[in-house]
Scaffold this motif. Sequence first.
Motif, mmCIF file in Angstrom:
data_model
loop_
_atom_site.group_PDB
_atom_site.id
_atom_site.type_symbol
_atom_site.label_atom_id
_atom_site.label_comp_id
_atom_site.label_asym_id
_atom_site.label_seq_id
_atom_site.Cartn_x
_atom_site.Cartn_y
_atom_site.Cartn_z
ATOM 1 N N ASP A 1 48.853 47.564 45.684
ATOM 2 C CA ASP A 1 48.193 46.900 46.815
ATOM 3 C C ASP A 1 48.874 47.285 48.127
ATOM 4 O O ASP A 1 49.329 46.417 48.878
ATOM 5 C CB ASP A 1 48.219 45.383 46.633
ATOM 6 C CG ASP A 1 49.643 44.827 46.548
ATOM 7 O OD1 ASP A 1 50.596 45.627 46.299
ATOM 8 O OD2 ASP A 1 49.825 43.611 46.756
ATOM 9 N N SER B 1 51.421 42.435 55.210
ATOM 10 C CA SER B 1 52.489 41.445 55.145
ATOM 11 C C SER B 1 53.675 41.848 56.020
ATOM 12 O O SER B 1 54.260 41.016 56.734
ATOM 13 C CB SER B 1 52.936 41.262 53.693
ATOM 14 O OG SER B 1 54.046 40.396 53.600
ATOM 15 N N ARG C 1 47.828 45.434 51.352
ATOM 16 C CA ARG C 1 48.323 44.060 51.454
ATOM 17 C C ARG C 1 49.812 44.055 51.801
ATOM 18 O O ARG C 1 50.270 43.231 52.601
ATOM 19 C CB ARG C 1 48.071 43.312 50.145
ATOM 20 C CG ARG C 1 48.543 41.859 50.166
ATOM 21 C CD ARG C 1 48.213 41.157 48.871
ATOM 22 N NE ARG C 1 46.768 41.097 48.655
ATOM 23 C CZ ARG C 1 46.203 40.545 47.576
ATOM 24 N NH1 ARG C 1 46.964 40.006 46.630
ATOM 25 N NH2 ARG C 1 44.897 40.529 47.446
#
Length: 232
Positions: A71, A78, A74
């Motif tokens: 991922d 973050s 993602r």
Amino acid sequence: MTAVLPPYPATPALPAPRRLTRTEDGERLHALLWTAGPGRRTISSAVLGGGIGPRAWILNAQVAHGYRRTDPERHLASLAADAGVHGPGVGLMTAADVSAYAHARDAGVEAFVTAGVDVRGWAARPGEGAEGAPDPGTINVVVAVPAALTDAALVNAVATATEAKVQALVESGYDCSGTPTDAVCVVADALAPHRETHAFAGPRSLWGARLARAVHRAVRDAVRHETPAPGY
């Protein structure tokens, strides 16, 4: 009659990046963060924020060798949130140490390059490509143009940056066109009424020529301390 080139801004098209440091899985890793500000848009091959559109920031994050997260978008989002930036942005990653980035400018164009060339080769080679998400890229190019470019010119700018990268690699002694996972991000001014819009960014256009020279110098500087060897 002598041609008069349009003036370019005294302020950088993209300010110097913030250097970020974090620890993941016991390893100390670095990242570079640029804030482009409003009124800018990018074209990018990045896993996060790729394509064409308005973007407010660009993150180039170092990840560990052997990165296996599935991922990455993602993960990058973050990291950007942890750095305090919000809204649409571009996220690139590489196993190279991004704190050792190279920077070059040419008549208002700013180019930033991080490079690791352990895994490299020519783009056209026998065999099929691998399926699934690619490993982190190793030559990441971020280049900013202080002018508005059409969508076609943005695509043209990516091609010009890539040509300049390959030229720099070959001139530096590398028998390759890059690494299998290189990424690029071109930043330009947003289109707006009453603002001059440039339809071309090839290497012989006004801004394309400047972009090519800046990327060429930055790539040469970025790979200067590497050891050329036959690609594979």
